[in-house]
Write an enzyme that holds these catalytic residues in place. Sequence first.
Site, PDB file in Angstrom:
ATOM      1  N   ASP A 247     -10.170   3.126   2.294  1.00  0.00           N
ATOM      2  CA  ASP A 247     -10.308   2.564   3.645  1.00  0.00           C
ATOM      3  C   ASP A 247     -10.875   3.596   4.613  1.00  0.00           C
ATOM      4  O   ASP A 247     -11.748   3.279   5.431  1.00  0.00           O
ATOM      5  CB  ASP A 247      -8.951   2.083   4.159  1.00  0.00           C
ATOM      6  CG  ASP A 247      -8.486   0.798   3.504  1.00  0.00           C
ATOM      7  OD1 ASP A 247      -9.353  -0.001   3.092  1.00  0.00           O
ATOM      8  OD2 ASP A 247      -7.268   0.591   3.410  1.00  0.00           O
TER       9      ASP A 247
ATOM     10  N   LYS B 221       0.801  -1.224   0.000  1.00  0.00           N
ATOM     11  CA  LYS B 221       0.000   0.000   0.000  1.00  0.00           C
ATOM     12  C   LYS B 221       0.836   1.277   0.000  1.00  0.00           C
ATOM     13  O   LYS B 221       0.412   2.294  -0.561  1.00  0.00           O
ATOM     14  CB  LYS B 221      -0.962   0.008   1.197  1.00  0.00           C
ATOM     15  CG  LYS B 221      -2.104  -0.976   1.081  1.00  0.00           C
ATOM     16  CD  LYS B 221      -3.089  -0.800   2.226  1.00  0.00           C
ATOM     17  CE  LYS B 221      -4.266  -1.736   2.107  1.00  0.00           C
ATOM     18  NZ  LYS B 221      -5.281  -1.492   3.157  1.00  0.00           N
TER      19      LYS B 221
END
Length: 281
Positions: free
Chosen positions: A106, A70
Site C-alpha cells: 500500500d 491486515k
Amino acid sequence: MSTAATRLLALLGHPVAHSRSPAIHAAALEALGVDARYLAFDVHPEALGAAVEGLRALGALGANVTVPHKRAVMAHLDRVEPAAAAIGAVNTIAREGDALVGSNTDAPGLVRSLQDAGVALAGRRVWVVGAGGAARAAVAGLAEAGASSIRVHARRPAQAEMLVADLEPLAGARLSHGPLDGEADLLVQATSATLESAADPEGFAATLPLESLAAGAVVVDLVYAPLETAALARARRLGLRAVDGLGMLVWQAALALERWTGREAPVETMRAAALDAMPPA
C-alpha cells in the site's frame, strides 16, 4: 504434456464480495500467461490462522490480505518485512521457499500512483487525515519518498499520536499530530468517510481545511468508490488538483503481482480491469 498444476492466489478478508482485486488480477494473469487463479475468500477472524495454513498446505503462490486481517495476519506468518512491521499492517503474503513472508505494498503503491499523476513528493509539506491502516501506509510511503513534514489529524487524537510514535523512528520527514494548521502542499484523505456508503460524505468533506492549502496544492482521496468523492469535488471547485484512489488500488496490486511472479505487472491492463469492475456512476 505439461503436468504443472494451476497455482493459487488468494484474497483473505471479511467481507470480500465488494473487492475489485479478483477482476484486476484475473486480467493481469491472463495478460502475462501465468497459470494461476486469484480467488477471494471470506475468512472470519477466528479462522484466519487456519486460512493461512491452508495457503501453505495448498502451495499457494501468495495472497492479499484486506480488512480486518491486515494486522492480525502478522502473527501467522514466518516473517514480516520491517516496513510492514513498522506500519503495523500486511496486505501481501509471498512464498519464499517454504516460508510465508508478509509485506505492505500500500505504501509504495500510493507513491507510485502519485508519481504516475506527476505529483512531486520530495520536500513537500503533507497533511494526512486519518490514523488507520491506510493513513499509516500513506505516512510511511510519503516519508520514504522525501516529504519534508507530515502532520496527522484524526478524530481520535490518541490514535494519531500512536501512529506518529510508531513511525517517527523510521521516517526522514518531520512527523507531528494535531489540528491541521499552517500550510501544506499535499492533503491525503485516508479515512472511509467519503465512501459511497458513508453517512455524510458531503458534510465530512466540508470540514477539510482545503482553503489553507498552498497554491497549486494536491488533494488525494484514497477512497475509489466513488472515484469523484465529495472531497475531490470540493478541491476542484477551489482550483486545487485532485487525485482519486484508483491509482493506489492498481499499484498496490501491481507490486504484489510482481512479488508473486517475478514479472513486470501489466499496469494499464490492471487499471482498465479496475475501471470495468467499478459500479455505474
